[in-house]
Design an enzyme around this catalytic site. Sequence first.
Site, short mmCIF file in Angstrom:
data_model
loop_
_atom_site.label_atom_id
_atom_site.label_comp_id
_atom_site.label_asym_id
_atom_site.label_seq_id
_atom_site.Cartn_x
_atom_site.Cartn_y
_atom_site.Cartn_z
N GLU A 1 0.69 -1.31 -0.22
CA GLU A 1 -0.08 0.24 -0.22
C GLU A 1 0.59 1.21 -0.13
O GLU A 1 1.40 1.19 0.72
CB GLU A 1 -0.82 -0.22 0.80
CG GLU A 1 -1.55 -1.75 1.34
CD GLU A 1 -2.68 -1.86 2.65
OE1 GLU A 1 -2.36 -0.68 3.45
OE2 GLU A 1 -2.84 -2.11 2.38
N GLU A 22 -9.86 6.09 2.69
CA GLU A 22 -9.88 5.18 4.36
C GLU A 22 -10.22 5.57 6.04
O GLU A 22 -8.89 5.85 5.23
CB GLU A 22 -9.41 3.34 4.18
CG GLU A 22 -9.25 2.83 5.63
CD GLU A 22 -8.49 2.27 5.87
OE1 GLU A 22 -8.25 0.97 6.96
OE2 GLU A 22 -7.54 2.04 5.13
#
Length: 313
Positions: A116, A226
């Site tokens: 990520e 997120e």
Amino acid sequence: MKSNNYGTLQLKQTWHKYGSCPERTIPIRRKGKNYNPTILRKYGHPKLSPYKTLNASQPNDSSKGHEYATIEVNRKFLGAQAKINIWKPGMETSTEISVSQIWVTAGDDDVKNTIEAGWIVNKYVYDDDQPRFFIFWTMDGYNNSGCYDILCNGFVHTTPDVCLGSSFTEVSTFNGVQKDANFSIHKDQIGGHWWVHLQGIPVGYYPSSLFTILSATSTRIHFGGEIVDDKSKGRHTSTQMGSGHFPSEGGLKISSYFNWVQIVDENYVTKDPKNVEIRVTNSYCYGLKIDDDNYNTNGYGFYYGGPGYNDKH
């Protein structure tokens, strides 16, 4: 990877004003007061939920307070890149996070492999509320492996110009100047390692030997935002995603964006994503809208984000 579309951000991090690293060295951020690799693996990690409820009209309380506004593509991939808008979202509590990032993943649940990269506000890990360049990895579903940046072994940092976990000096302003940067993750053709680039600068790589399924190819890629909501007041908190404004409120300068979203296929060809699935876990607090109007200038892109707690929730 294409060498244009690097965005408007002149890549400066706060530490640059104090000088640069000598040749053959790398910048390493000092360990914060909460430094503990075991805790950092398990605290507020960017773990994708299983999306058990996908009806956009019905909010879904995701696992452990994680909520998302993302797009997802499924096939075999060797990389992904996007130009991501940089903001400083507000947090209601110091235990929450807000992230805008790319996930390159393979496998599910306890065998999930992921790499990520993007920007994050995480006061617990970084001791402040500034948006910071971060990377993250795991090879067992975030259980016992992986960490942020270089807080554990794994990532091979190669550039003296970029510090992992360092804050950006420039962020976007509402109805004002917009700042963005190009983030990419891709598997190199010779060594097979997974390289992370920021603004075209090769920051370093994750050796393919770190992973099980992801040692070959990625099978799923996500792009988007997120947050972690700790529901500290018995309700959803006002933790913002992106700019803190819904795509329905307006596009450029109002809502956050991803532009030039692209994937790398099995033949190392960079392409627009196809057969995209939109994942919004709580549409009362956050949203996502594909930007079909500016493809000729911005490539494949979308607007996303929201305020968290509001008069709709």
